[in-house]
Write a protein that holds these residues in place. Structure first.
Motif, short mmCIF file in Angstrom:
data_model
loop_
_atom_site.label_atom_id
_atom_site.label_comp_id
_atom_site.label_asym_id
_atom_site.label_seq_id
_atom_site.Cartn_x
_atom_site.Cartn_y
_atom_site.Cartn_z
N VAL A 30 0.86 -1.18 0.00
CA VAL A 30 0.00 0.00 0.00
C VAL A 30 0.90 1.24 0.00
CG1 VAL A 30 -1.83 1.25 1.20
CG2 VAL A 30 -1.76 -1.26 1.29
N GLY A 31 0.77 2.06 -1.04
CA GLY A 31 1.65 3.22 -1.19
C GLY A 31 2.87 2.89 -2.03
N GLY A 60 7.74 2.39 -0.57
CA GLY A 60 6.85 1.42 -1.20
C GLY A 60 7.42 0.89 -2.50
N GLY A 61 8.01 1.77 -3.30
CA GLY A 61 8.61 1.35 -4.56
C GLY A 61 9.77 0.39 -4.35
N TYR A 108 -1.64 2.83 -5.51
CA TYR A 108 -1.29 4.24 -5.61
C TYR A 108 -2.57 5.05 -5.58
CZ TYR A 108 -2.87 4.07 -10.48
OH TYR A 108 -3.63 3.93 -11.62
N ARG A 109 -2.43 6.33 -5.29
CA ARG A 109 -3.59 7.22 -5.30
C ARG A 109 -3.56 8.13 -6.51
NH1 ARG A 109 -4.94 11.03 -0.24
NH2 ARG A 109 -3.02 12.06 -0.90
N VAL A 153 5.10 -5.59 -11.13
CA VAL A 153 4.13 -5.13 -10.13
C VAL A 153 2.79 -4.85 -10.80
CG1 VAL A 153 3.58 -3.37 -8.41
CG2 VAL A 153 5.95 -4.14 -8.69
N GLU A 154 1.74 -5.43 -10.26
CA GLU A 154 0.39 -5.15 -10.75
C GLU A 154 -0.12 -3.88 -10.06
OE1 GLU A 154 -4.16 -6.85 -10.36
OE2 GLU A 154 -2.48 -8.23 -10.05
N PRO A 155 -0.29 -2.78 -10.81
CA PRO A 155 -0.71 -1.53 -10.17
C PRO A 155 -2.22 -1.47 -9.96
CG PRO A 155 -0.34 -1.17 -12.51
CD PRO A 155 -0.03 -2.62 -12.25
N ARG A 156 -2.61 -0.96 -8.81
CA ARG A 156 -4.03 -0.78 -8.52
C ARG A 156 -4.23 0.57 -7.86
NH1 ARG A 156 -6.75 -5.79 -8.58
NH2 ARG A 156 -8.63 -4.53 -8.35
#
Length: 270
Positions: A6-7, A13-14, A31-32, A41-44
């Protein structure tokens, strides 16, 4: 492992994502506003202030471990409420939770802070971090809560502040003392904690205590910058209300983890 970071668009986080991918984990990174563009990495996109959205994501992903690094030092809801939402969702998904806290929740004192010293915040961000810890511990007593210090690495706000002060665009305070930690060391420690059953607070910070001016001079030496122009002062003279001397004692982490937490003089010289 299937890991949810998360983040993931932040500095820590990265780095957690990169290390987890390299270790062969299946990684989902949230990410926001700044999209996550990391190989493997699967981004959400998620808004941690939205409890139902966070719970829905974890119900879908069903991670083995949740590494919660998201915060906003100007927004209480993200830092405090968001941490509670992540903890609630992690418990619902049966996931191991490692929550990132901060030395900002301490007021500052001449003696180093042990892992279990209660928070004593003196500003809003510290209070939000303290509230986040309270919520996480109440919701998930088995979670690990990592109290860390200034995080250094390329792209770090802390390094940029030093460079700005060396260029005369910012001021470093000689009475503000911290234990800076390398982002790679911290990420490795966070990932390692996810595989343990440690519960509660644990200090994970660098081995050296330095003040902000000393840090600026170390950065100047590493980057080959002229230290003569470094702008310095004191919080007392500037009327700044922030924690002053906050040194974290990371003895417990050093005994528990294989990851070696180097001092700032070592990792900036590497």
């Amino acid at each position: 492992m299937r890991v949810l970071v998360v983040g993931a668009s932040g500095l820590l986080g990265g780095e957690v994502c990169r290390q987890a991918v390299a270790a062969g984990d299946r990684v989902v990174g949230t990410y926001r506003s700044n999209p996550v563009e990391l190989a493997g990495v699967e981004p959400r996109r998620i808004e941690v202030r939205d409890r139902s959205a966070v719970c829905a994501l974890l119900s879908e992903v069903r991670p083995d471990a949740v590494l919660s690094t998201a915060y906003d030092n100007t927004d209480w809801a993200t830092t405090a409420d968001g941490a509670a939402h992540v903890a609630l969702a992690a418990v619902g998904a049966g996931a191991r939770l490692v929550h990132l806290s901060s030395d900002a929740l301490h007021a500052g004192r001449p003696e180093p802070y042990g892992d279990d010293v209660p928070p004593s915040p003196v500003h809003m961000y510290g209070a939000a971090k303290a509230a986040a810890e309270t919520a996480v511990r109440a919701i998930d007593p088995g979670a690990a809560l990592v109290r860390t210090s200034l995080i250094l690495g390329e792209g770090s706000k802390q390094l940029q502040l030093c460079r700005d002060a060396l260029a005369g665009r910012a001021t470093l305070f000689a009475d503000q003392i911290r234990c800076p930690v390398d982002v790679g060391d911290l990420a490795a420690a966070v990932r390692e904690l996810a595989a343990t059953d440690h519960a509660g607070t644990i200090n994970v910070a660098g081995a050296d205590a330095v003040n902000r001016v000393e840090l600026g001079l170390l950065v100047a030496r590493r980057d080959g910058l002229d230290p003569v122009g470094l702008r310095s002062g004191t919080m007392a003279a500037a009327g700044v209300r922030q924690p002053a001397d906050v040194r974290l004692d990371s003895t417990r982490a050093a005994a528990l983890l294989r990851t070696r937490l180097r001092g700032v003089t070592e990792f900036l010289a590497a």
